[in-house]
Design a protein around this motif. Structure first.
Motif, PDB file in Angstrom:
ATOM      1  N   SER A  37      22.678  33.716   7.725  1.00 23.32           N
ATOM      2  CA  SER A  37      21.213  33.693   7.776  1.00 23.32           C
ATOM      3  C   SER A  37      20.706  32.372   8.354  1.00 23.32           C
ATOM      4  O   SER A  37      19.540  32.254   8.692  1.00 23.32           O
ATOM      5  N   THR A  39      20.181  30.439  11.297  1.00 27.26           N
ATOM      6  CA  THR A  39      20.149  30.789  12.716  1.00 27.26           C
ATOM      7  C   THR A  39      20.755  29.722  13.623  1.00 27.26           C
ATOM      8  O   THR A  39      21.009  30.005  14.794  1.00 27.26           O
ATOM      9  N   TYR A  42      23.758  30.681  15.767  1.00 29.14           N
ATOM     10  CA  TYR A  42      23.578  31.496  16.966  1.00 29.14           C
ATOM     11  C   TYR A  42      23.189  30.662  18.177  1.00 29.14           C
ATOM     12  O   TYR A  42      23.176  31.161  19.291  1.00 29.14           O
ATOM     13  N   THR A  86      23.763  38.660  10.728  1.00 29.72           N
ATOM     14  CA  THR A  86      24.091  38.583  12.153  1.00 29.72           C
ATOM     15  C   THR A  86      23.531  39.795  12.879  1.00 29.72           C
ATOM     16  O   THR A  86      22.890  39.670  13.928  1.00 29.72           O
ATOM     17  N   GLU A  88      21.119  41.691  11.922  1.00 30.08           N
ATOM     18  CA  GLU A  88      19.657  41.584  11.894  1.00 30.08           C
ATOM     19  C   GLU A  88      19.172  40.623  12.974  1.00 30.08           C
ATOM     20  O   GLU A  88      18.204  40.900  13.683  1.00 30.08           O
ATOM     21  N   HIS A  89      19.855  39.497  13.103  1.00 25.99           N
ATOM     22  CA  HIS A  89      19.483  38.503  14.117  1.00 25.99           C
ATOM     23  C   HIS A  89      19.494  39.102  15.525  1.00 25.99           C
ATOM     24  O   HIS A  89      18.585  38.872  16.321  1.00 25.99           O
TER      25      HIS A  89
END
Length: 176
Positions: A37, A39, A42, A86, A88-89
């Motif tokens: 979660s 971010t 990423y 991940t 969801e992102h």
């Protein structure tokens, strides 16, 4: 053996154990799963590298990574405590979920997608596709080779939220 030799041996053994413990601690800290979660994980992606987000214990995910590397794709693995954030992102829809998520050059790759299709995606650069998926864990897909392989579809997820069959493949038996 005199007491001096015993103390020297004990000191060597203790020092060796200390070095092993220190090395194990360093290695453990390098593989500690990250919180997906956050971010920031990423933002560390590299161009032309498949970043694979997976849970630490998943063996089939590592088999898929081996498949990608065998087929000349560069891969970086990020162990996460859960793959749900991940997905969801990246916006992977529930009907396309599998056990791991990869990303490369702005696309997501969900599950056991064959390497040649990942290469096709990044070579052709389709503007209307956000990602591709081998939904579930099809028996015989790369990393899931085994008895009773099935024919399976790789699904493209388009920018407008629709899906289409990107390719169809026949699964393979495990090679012993």
């Amino acid at each position: 053996m005199n007491i001096k030799n015993i103390l020297i041996i004990a000191a060597i053994v203790a020092f060796g154990a200390l070095l092993l413990f220190a090395r194990a601690s360093i290695e453990a800290s390098d593989t500690t799963p990250l919180d997906a979660s956050n971010t920031a994980i990423y933002e560390q992606v590299k161009p032309d590298v498949v970043t694979v987000y997976k849970t630490e214990a998943c063996g089939c995910c590592l088999n898929w990574v081996d498949h990608l590397e065998t087929n000349e794709l560069e891969v970086e693995v990020v162990n996460v405590t859960s793959t749900a954030p991940t997905r969801e992102h990246f916006g992977v829809p529930p009907q396309l979920l599998s056990c791991h998520t990869g990303s490369i050059n702005g696309y997501w790759v969900e599950g056991h997608v064959p390497a040649d299709l990942v290469q096709k995606l990044i070579t052709e650069k389709p503007a209307d596709i956000r990602g591709i998926s081998a939904p579930g864990m099809p028996m015989g897909s790369p990393g899931m080779e085994g008895p009773n392989p099935v024919q399976y579809d790789i699904i493209a997820y388009h920018a407008d939220g629709t899906t289409s069959v990107y390719a169809t493949r026949q699964g393979k038996e495990a090679v012993e």
